[in-house]
Write an enzyme that holds these catalytic residues in place. Sequence first.
Site, PDB file in Angstrom:
ATOM      1  N   PRO A  63       0.786  -1.226   0.000  1.00 58.33           N
ATOM      2  CG  PRO A  63      -0.208  -1.188   2.080  1.00 58.33           C
ATOM      3  CD  PRO A  63       0.455  -2.103   1.120  1.00 58.33           C
ATOM      4  CG  ASN A  64      -0.184   4.255   1.308  1.00 56.83           C
ATOM      5  OD1 ASN A  64      -1.184   4.779   0.838  1.00 56.83           O
ATOM      6  ND2 ASN A  64      -0.176   3.662   2.490  1.00 56.83           N
ATOM      7  NE  ARG A  67       4.107   6.607   1.586  1.00 57.78           N
ATOM      8  CZ  ARG A  67       4.324   5.377   2.041  1.00 57.78           C
ATOM      9  NH1 ARG A  67       4.825   4.444   1.238  1.00 57.78           N
ATOM     10  NH2 ARG A  67       4.046   5.077   3.280  1.00 57.78           N
ATOM     11  CE1 TYR A  94       8.970   4.899   2.937  1.00 61.40           C
ATOM     12  CE2 TYR A  94       7.466   6.761   2.928  1.00 61.40           C
ATOM     13  CZ  TYR A  94       7.923   5.592   3.509  1.00 61.40           C
ATOM     14  OH  TYR A  94       7.344   5.111   4.655  1.00 61.40           O
ATOM     15  CG  ASN A 142       8.432  -2.103   0.322  1.00 58.19           C
ATOM     16  OD1 ASN A 142       7.865  -2.211   1.416  1.00 58.19           O
ATOM     17  ND2 ASN A 142       9.068  -1.004  -0.047  1.00 58.19           N
ATOM     18  CB  ALA A 176       1.488   0.127   6.257  1.00 56.34           C
ATOM     19  CD  GLU A 184      10.381  -7.675   5.502  1.00 56.56           C
ATOM     20  OE1 GLU A 184      10.815  -8.712   6.057  1.00 56.56           O
ATOM     21  OE2 GLU A 184       9.747  -6.789   6.113  1.00 56.56           O
ATOM     22  CG  HIS A 195      11.132  -2.455   4.683  1.00 58.08           C
ATOM     23  ND1 HIS A 195       9.758  -2.326   4.648  1.00 58.08           N
ATOM     24  CD2 HIS A 195      11.393  -3.658   5.244  1.00 58.08           C
ATOM     25  CE1 HIS A 195       9.221  -3.395   5.198  1.00 58.08           C
ATOM     26  NE2 HIS A 195      10.183  -4.227   5.568  1.00 58.08           N
ATOM     27  NE  ARG A 250      10.295   5.990   8.478  1.00 57.54           N
ATOM     28  CZ  ARG A 250       9.328   5.807   7.580  1.00 57.54           C
ATOM     29  NH1 ARG A 250       9.426   4.820   6.681  1.00 57.54           N
ATOM     30  NH2 ARG A 250       8.278   6.596   7.573  1.00 57.54           N
TER      31      ARG A 250
HETATM   32  C1  DQA Z   1       8.281   0.963   3.804  1.00 52.78           C
HETATM   33  C2  DQA Z   1       8.359   1.195   5.319  1.00 52.78           C
HETATM   34  C3  DQA Z   1       6.994   0.987   5.964  1.00 52.78           C
HETATM   35  O1  DQA Z   1       7.083   1.206   7.369  1.00 52.78           O
HETATM   36  C4  DQA Z   1       5.985   1.961   5.395  1.00 52.78           C
HETATM   37  O2  DQA Z   1       4.707   1.709   5.938  1.00 52.78           O
HETATM   38  C5  DQA Z   1       5.959   1.949   3.910  1.00 52.78           C
HETATM   39  C6  DQA Z   1       7.197   1.803   3.161  1.00 52.78           C
HETATM   40  C7  DQA Z   1       9.614   1.284   3.104  1.00 52.78           C
HETATM   41  O3  DQA Z   1       9.765   0.912   1.954  1.00 52.78           O
HETATM   42  O4  DQA Z   1      10.491   1.942   3.707  1.00 52.78           O
HETATM   43  O5  DQA Z   1       4.906   2.173   3.304  1.00 52.78           O
HETATM   44  O6  DQA Z   1       8.010  -0.415   3.579  1.00 52.78           O
END
Ligand code: DQA
Length: 147
Positions: free
Chosen positions: A12-13, A20, A25, A76, A79, A100, A102, A109
Amino acid sequence: MTERRLLLLNGPNLNLLGTREPEIYGSTTLAQVEESTRELAAEFGFDLRALQSNAEGALIDAIHAARVDCAGIIINPAAYSHTSVAIADALSAVALPVAEVHLSNVARREAFRHHSYVSAVADVVIAGAGPLGYAFAVRYLADRIVS
Ligand code: DQA
């Protein structure tokens, strides 16, 4: 013979990458991430299936589908890393190598980002390298998957 295909999942997002919170990011878009990951995968002889979804169920369905025609998964979970037992269970169920990724260093964080259900089932966790993390994931899986 193992299919030479990797699944790239973004949660998501991440469709908003590039605009964003660029201070966290970066300015690379999701399309650019998918393109560079596809190009690098091809160098190792892998096809790439890329999906971004804001819906947990769609991500789970894609993980299930990978069982029959993919050799590894780059995810990835965004959230959902911090909330989804269901995605972690799906990854365990398909029993493929999992990387995985990020973009940000989640350990540096907020406390709620320090725990990932997915990390417990991932073979490797890459955090804080920005878009390069996806390239590391391809290299890891290419090395890990024997043809
Ligand atoms: C994320 C880190 C997560 O905590 C966050 O909710 C994201 C992006 C990252 O790529 O750093 O949406 O996965």
